[in-house]
Scaffold this motif. Sequence first.
Motif, PDB file in Angstrom:
ATOM      1  N   GLN A 157      13.877  47.853 -33.882  1.00 18.09           N
ATOM      2  CA  GLN A 157      13.907  48.934 -33.025  1.00 18.09           C
ATOM      3  C   GLN A 157      12.819  50.118 -33.393  1.00 18.09           C
ATOM      4  N   ALA A 158      13.400  50.370 -34.582  1.00 16.84           N
ATOM      5  CA  ALA A 158      12.381  51.698 -35.395  1.00 16.84           C
ATOM      6  C   ALA A 158      10.990  51.270 -35.349  1.00 16.84           C
ATOM      7  N   VAL A 159      10.723  50.129 -35.906  1.00 16.17           N
ATOM      8  CA  VAL A 159       9.300  49.754 -35.703  1.00 16.17           C
ATOM      9  C   VAL A 159       8.530  49.810 -34.419  1.00 16.17           C
ATOM     10  N   ASP A 160       9.179  49.102 -33.451  1.00 19.26           N
ATOM     11  CA  ASP A 160       8.758  49.115 -32.212  1.00 19.26           C
ATOM     12  C   ASP A 160       8.773  50.526 -31.706  1.00 19.26           C
ATOM     13  N   ALA A 161       9.428  51.562 -31.837  1.00 22.35           N
ATOM     14  CA  ALA A 161       9.399  52.857 -31.629  1.00 22.35           C
ATOM     15  C   ALA A 161       8.134  53.589 -32.038  1.00 22.35           C
ATOM     16  N   HIS A 162       7.894  53.209 -33.483  1.00 16.59           N
ATOM     17  CA  HIS A 162       6.805  53.904 -34.146  1.00 16.59           C
ATOM     18  C   HIS A 162       5.615  53.416 -33.762  1.00 16.59           C
ATOM     19  N   LEU A 163       5.485  51.990 -33.177  1.00 13.03           N
ATOM     20  CA  LEU A 163       4.174  51.561 -32.578  1.00 13.03           C
ATOM     21  C   LEU A 163       4.032  52.207 -31.284  1.00 13.03           C
ATOM     22  N   ARG A 164       5.058  52.502 -30.493  1.00 14.01           N
ATOM     23  CA  ARG A 164       4.900  53.039 -29.212  1.00 14.01           C
ATOM     24  C   ARG A 164       4.190  54.507 -29.241  1.00 14.01           C
ATOM     25  N   ARG A 165       4.794  55.308 -30.459  1.00  9.53           N
ATOM     26  CA  ARG A 165       4.219  56.604 -30.530  1.00  9.53           C
ATOM     27  C   ARG A 165       2.856  56.456 -31.022  1.00  9.53           C
ATOM     28  N   GLY A 166       2.108  55.310 -31.249  1.00 10.54           N
ATOM     29  CA  GLY A 166       0.721  55.257 -31.789  1.00 10.54           C
ATOM     30  C   GLY A 166       0.724  54.901 -33.381  1.00 10.54           C
TER      31      GLY A 166
END
Length: 206
Positions: A157-166
Amino acid sequence: MALILRDIAVARGGVPVLEGVSARIETGQALILRGPNGIGKTSLLRAVAGLQPLLEGTVEPDTGQMAYGAHADGIKAQMSVAENLRFWAGLHGTSDIDAALTAFSLDGLAGRLAATLSAGQKRRVGLARLLVTGRPIWLLDEPTVSLDTASTALFGQAVDAHLRRGGTALIATHVGCGIDAPVLDLAPYKAKPRDLAGFGGNGGFA
């Protein structure tokens, strides 16, 4: 921010292990590195992070945009969880650790000395450091070691959120880590036996 590897060659212990590795990871994307033990996944990540010289090739952007998560958690045993994160935040010119604590379910452990944590809890603190660096490119070496199923899900989830932030992520792992990303098998890039003097490029070995 995109991460670009062009014709990378790296060595381990003075012996070339990989050559000709090229990849482009676009903003908002991740790439999984796979390959047999000893193929050179860690050496490649360390070279991309600027922690050891390249034998050949180039990396963009500069290492100031990258956060490297190694096998070791890199936490200070006699500091609390919160103190560890504040220390790393201060090094990177940031201050907010609340999001990192929450992302890895560490709120209830914020005041605990790192020395008293289990291996899995220490691993979560080590990964939470990534969030306080403020850097857009994450380079991760076997990030889910010591994590149980629930903590592995938090990592994903943390990686997914990081990717969504660019953000961008390059991850070496033997196992599934809850991230839907393309895989680069490093086996075809195994270096042919040769003398280091045969290499040129940016590594300064020629």
